[in-house]
Design an enzyme around this catalytic site. Structure first.
Site, mmCIF file in Angstrom:
data_model
loop_
_atom_site.group_PDB
_atom_site.id
_atom_site.type_symbol
_atom_site.label_atom_id
_atom_site.label_comp_id
_atom_site.label_asym_id
_atom_site.label_seq_id
_atom_site.Cartn_x
_atom_site.Cartn_y
_atom_site.Cartn_z
ATOM 1 N N SER A 31 0.804 -1.221 0.000
ATOM 2 C CA SER A 31 0.000 0.000 0.000
ATOM 3 C C SER A 31 0.836 1.271 0.000
ATOM 4 C CB SER A 31 -0.931 0.010 1.217
ATOM 5 O OG SER A 31 -0.189 -0.130 2.425
ATOM 6 N N GLY A 68 -1.865 -4.263 0.938
ATOM 7 C CA GLY A 68 -1.984 -5.473 1.734
ATOM 8 C C GLY A 68 -1.055 -6.592 1.336
ATOM 9 N N ASN A 97 3.876 -5.580 5.713
ATOM 10 C CA ASN A 97 2.683 -6.341 6.092
ATOM 11 C C ASN A 97 3.033 -7.690 6.705
ATOM 12 O OD1 ASN A 97 0.552 -4.519 5.305
ATOM 13 N ND2 ASN A 97 1.094 -4.936 3.184
ATOM 14 N N ASP A 178 -4.112 6.740 10.299
ATOM 15 C CA ASP A 178 -3.770 5.380 10.742
ATOM 16 C C ASP A 178 -2.325 5.272 11.223
ATOM 17 O OD1 ASP A 178 -2.250 5.409 8.418
ATOM 18 O OD2 ASP A 178 -3.530 4.004 7.330
#
Length: 207
Positions: A31, A68, A97, A178
């Site tokens: 991402s 992801g 990730n 985030d």
């Protein structure tokens, strides 16, 4: 009818565009490079395209990043990307990730190693982009994660960026709510970290 057959045959055997002077850079990432939360054209990979044009490099950029994705996913996807694009340069931006999911880092390292080796075997030069973890993951895990990128780069003799977020990784203003994905304002800083390591690969004749 004969003309149509000859045209179809020409299309089948015609070399890819980059064989005629348009070398390809494939970015295999997650991402961070896919541009999560950003408008089209804001991600650092898009800024890279603009930099290449400004500095008169003939390269075309293929952004093969998927939000992801993990190193296992990149390892699975890479052979098809190499076959389809025959890249001159492969940029690998994966591993974050893996850590977020608590996966064994030995597997992360192995996946990155396989990707680097496959890209080199296909004739591409490789750039590995390193990442770091916050301390709450535990000191041992953080040290192992931080070290694996450099270890693969050293083993495969690839170009290497130690930390993709160097210079702003501790600045929350440069991240989306985030606290994981950089803002649009941070993308130029990312490119600033990537470019010095990438630029020499654009003119190099060997990996």
């Amino acid at each position: 009818m004969i003309v149509r057959l000859l045209l179809a045959l020409t299309l089948l055997i015609a070399p890819p565009a980059h064989a005629a002077g348009e070398p390809v850079i494939v970015v295999v990432g997650d991402s961070i490079s896919a541009g999560y939360g950003l408008a089209p054209g804001q991600v650092w990979v898009s800024l890279l395209e603009a930099r290449l044009k400004a500095e008169r490099f003939p390269h075309r950029v293929v952004n093969a990043s998927i939000s992801g994705d993990t190193t296992a996913g990149g390892r699975t996807r890479l052979p098809a990307l190499l076959a389809a694009h025959r890249p001159a340069v492969v940029v690998i931006e994966l591993g974050g990730n893996d850590a977020l999911r608590g996966q064994p880092l030995a597997a992360t390292r192995a996946n990155l190693d396989v990707m680097a080796r496959a890209a080199q075997s296909a004739g591409a030069r490789v750039l590995i982009l390193g990442m770091k973890l916050p301390p709450n993951y535990g000191p041992a895990y953080v040290r192992e994660f931080d070290a694996l990128f450099e270890a693969v780069a050293a083993s495969r003799k690839t170009a290497f960026v130690p930390y993709l977020f160097e210079g702003f990784g501790d600045d929350l203003a440069m991240f989306q709510p985030d606290r994981i994905h950089p803002t649009a304002e941070a993308q130029a800083k990312i490119l600033g970290n990537v470019w010095p390591a990438l630029k020499p690969l654009l003119t190099s004749k060997s990996r």
